[in-house]
Design a protein around this motif. Structure first.
Motif, PDB file in Angstrom:
ATOM      1  N   TYR A  42       0.805  -1.231   0.000  1.00 21.17           N
ATOM      2  CA  TYR A  42       0.000   0.000   0.000  1.00 21.17           C
ATOM      3  C   TYR A  42       0.833   1.274   0.000  1.00 21.17           C
ATOM      4  O   TYR A  42       0.315   2.353  -0.295  1.00 21.17           O
ATOM      5  CB  TYR A  42      -0.965  -0.019   1.191  1.00 21.17           C
ATOM      6  CG  TYR A  42      -2.084  -1.012   0.958  1.00 21.17           C
ATOM      7  CD1 TYR A  42      -3.303  -0.598   0.438  1.00 21.17           C
ATOM      8  CD2 TYR A  42      -1.911  -2.360   1.208  1.00 21.17           C
ATOM      9  CE1 TYR A  42      -4.320  -1.508   0.190  1.00 21.17           C
ATOM     10  CE2 TYR A  42      -2.909  -3.279   0.960  1.00 21.17           C
ATOM     11  CZ  TYR A  42      -4.108  -2.845   0.453  1.00 21.17           C
ATOM     12  OH  TYR A  42      -5.106  -3.746   0.197  1.00 21.17           O
ATOM     13  N   GLU A  86      -4.723  -1.032  11.539  1.00 19.66           N
ATOM     14  CA  GLU A  86      -3.368  -1.570  11.463  1.00 19.66           C
ATOM     15  C   GLU A  86      -2.397  -0.620  12.157  1.00 19.66           C
ATOM     16  O   GLU A  86      -2.613   0.592  12.200  1.00 19.66           O
ATOM     17  CB  GLU A  86      -2.939  -1.717   9.996  1.00 19.66           C
ATOM     18  CG  GLU A  86      -3.617  -2.858   9.281  1.00 19.66           C
ATOM     19  CD  GLU A  86      -2.881  -4.174   9.522  1.00 19.66           C
ATOM     20  OE1 GLU A  86      -2.071  -4.261  10.458  1.00 19.66           O
ATOM     21  OE2 GLU A  86      -3.151  -5.114   8.762  1.00 19.66           O
ATOM     22  N   ARG A  96       1.366  -0.129   6.951  1.00 20.02           N
ATOM     23  CA  ARG A  96      -0.048  -0.524   6.835  1.00 20.02           C
ATOM     24  C   ARG A  96      -0.991   0.538   7.376  1.00 20.02           C
ATOM     25  O   ARG A  96      -2.172   0.272   7.566  1.00 20.02           O
ATOM     26  CB  ARG A  96      -0.264  -1.844   7.559  1.00 20.02           C
ATOM     27  CG  ARG A  96       0.448  -2.992   6.868  1.00 20.02           C
ATOM     28  CD  ARG A  96       0.075  -4.293   7.512  1.00 20.02           C
ATOM     29  NE  ARG A  96       0.351  -5.415   6.632  1.00 20.02           N
ATOM     30  CZ  ARG A  96      -0.127  -6.631   6.813  1.00 20.02           C
ATOM     31  NH1 ARG A  96      -0.919  -6.877   7.825  1.00 20.02           N
ATOM     32  NH2 ARG A  96       0.168  -7.601   5.989  1.00 20.02           N
ATOM     33  N   ARG A 115      -7.790  -4.500   9.933  1.00 19.68           N
ATOM     34  CA  ARG A 115      -7.507  -5.935  10.035  1.00 19.68           C
ATOM     35  C   ARG A 115      -8.499  -6.608  10.986  1.00 19.68           C
ATOM     36  O   ARG A 115      -9.211  -5.928  11.730  1.00 19.68           O
ATOM     37  CB  ARG A 115      -6.090  -6.161  10.554  1.00 19.68           C
ATOM     38  CG  ARG A 115      -5.898  -5.686  11.978  1.00 19.68           C
ATOM     39  CD  ARG A 115      -4.462  -5.607  12.422  1.00 19.68           C
ATOM     40  NE  ARG A 115      -3.677  -6.770  12.130  1.00 19.68           N
ATOM     41  CZ  ARG A 115      -3.690  -7.909  12.821  1.00 19.68           C
ATOM     42  NH1 ARG A 115      -4.505  -8.031  13.872  1.00 19.68           N
ATOM     43  NH2 ARG A 115      -2.922  -8.908  12.502  1.00 19.68           N
ATOM     44  N   GLY A 174      -6.158  -5.464   4.445  1.00 18.65           N
ATOM     45  CA  GLY A 174      -5.075  -6.236   3.830  1.00 18.65           C
ATOM     46  C   GLY A 174      -5.653  -7.485   3.182  1.00 18.65           C
ATOM     47  O   GLY A 174      -6.643  -8.041   3.671  1.00 18.65           O
TER      48      GLY A 174
END
Ligand code: SF4
Length: 345
Positions: free
Chosen positions: A88, A254, A259, A264, A327
């Motif tokens: 990312y 995250e 991230r 998540r 993710g």
């Protein structure tokens, strides 16, 4: 291929092949440096088929058609549109580059190498792509496809991923890059590596530059390119909980710069997961790690603890498009686990 004349004939053979056989990708129809930076950023770790057939490039260009729209966009929307491509930081750097071009250069990226190289996330390869594809300047490009072609043309028997090898390929690319049609030449050599001089089965009989290929003459193609022997990946276990309640899913932000902005599934410890039913388990790779991800169905008490985690938030769990950017492993885990578990009401 020392002489000037030989180089001209080599380039003519390669560009002539590309004129007849080259693929018509969307980024080949434009000279817009923004569109070229977008395509190059997406293609750095991702196959062309994924970027095109799964609509990443077209969706991005429809949503953020120019430097200005991307510069002003909300980061959550940028990451959501990138979701599934991974790495990312490429999306974040793209937005930072857009902000610089928008604010400092009034949406007109100057056609000078130093400025292009100063943009976040733009290294030597991407700068060469922008300079040659957008501005038709004779700046070389060397990516994995080009390395494969050049290593075979020059019968380079040593590993290709060492500093001296990388220097060799950039120098060779510089001497071969066409001064008169660099855009065409750079596209051609990349496509040759991608479609003809492939790793597993190079199509040498139909290769437009076979008569300059030393690896072919010396029977070395199966052993070129060679790479350094990579250390085995470090194996780690990751345990997460699939927390679905009243149609809402519990997610956590995250941590860490790489991230940042993504979400998540909540982590649970070995002890917390000991008596919980397992919903699914699969492996994924990230950098030098091989991760075994196990998804558990938490108990009611465990849910209370997980929901109290700092930053944890409930999101309506309907369409994936409505969730924040996740993710890839967590998106996959959500899809598998949601087919196996009833909502807790
Ligand atoms: Fe690659 Fe074969 Fe062409 Fe050599 S002859 S450049 S190995 S496809």
């Amino acid at each position: 291929m020392a002489s000037h004349r030989k180089k001209i004939v080599f380039r003519d053979a390669l560009t002539g092949w590309f004129r007849a056989e080259g693929r018509d990708y969307p980024w080949r129809k434009t000279r817009d440096p923004y569109a070229i930076l977008v395509s190059e950023s997406m293609l750095q770790q991702t196959r062309i088929a994924t970027v095109l057939q799964r609509g990443y490039y077209s969706r991005w260009m429809e949503t953020f058609p120019d430097w200005g729209t991307l510069a002003r966009a909300d980061e959550a929307q940028v990451l959501k549109l990138w979701e599934g491509l991974g790495y990312y930081n490429r999306a974040r750097n793209l937005q930072k580059a857009a902000q610089i071009v928008h604010e400092r250069f009034a949406d007109n990226l100057p056609d000078d190498l130093e400025t292009v190289l100063s943009l976040p996330g733009v290294g030597r390869y991407t700068a060469g792509a922008i300079m040659s594809f957008a501005f038709d300047q004779p700046i070389p490009i060397v990516d994995g496809n080009v390395v494969r072609v050049l290593s075979r043309l020059s019968a380079w028997r040593d590993p290709v991923d060492t500093p001296p090898a990388i220097r060799h390929f950039w120098e060779l690319a510089e001497t071969l890059t066409c001064l008169t049609e660099p855009r065409l030449y750079n596209s051609a050599i990349m496509e040759l590596g991608q479609r003809v001089c492939t790793l597993a089965s190079p199509d040498c009989p139909n290769c437009p530059v076979k008569k300059w290929c030393d690896a072919q003459k010396q029977g070395l193609i199966p052993e070129i390119p060679r790479k350094k022997i990579a250390p085995p990946p470090t194996r780690i276990d990751e345990k997460v909980a699939f927390v679905l309640k009243n149609g809402k899913i519990l997610l956590c932000p995250e941590n860490g710069n790489r991230r940042k902005g993504l979400w998540r599934m909540p982590s649970i410890s070995e002890a917390e997961s000991a008596d919980l039913p397992e919903l699914c388990c699969f492996e994924y790779s990230i950098t030098r790690y091989r991760v075994t991800l196990t998804v558990f169905q938490p108990s009611a008490g465990c849910i209370v603890d997980l929901a109290a985690n700092s930053g944890a938030k409930w999101f309506p769990f309907g369409a994936y498009a409505d969730l924040p950017a996740l993710g890839s492993p967590y998106r996959k885990a959500l899809e598998i686990a949601s087919n196996q578990k009833e909502d807790i009401r």
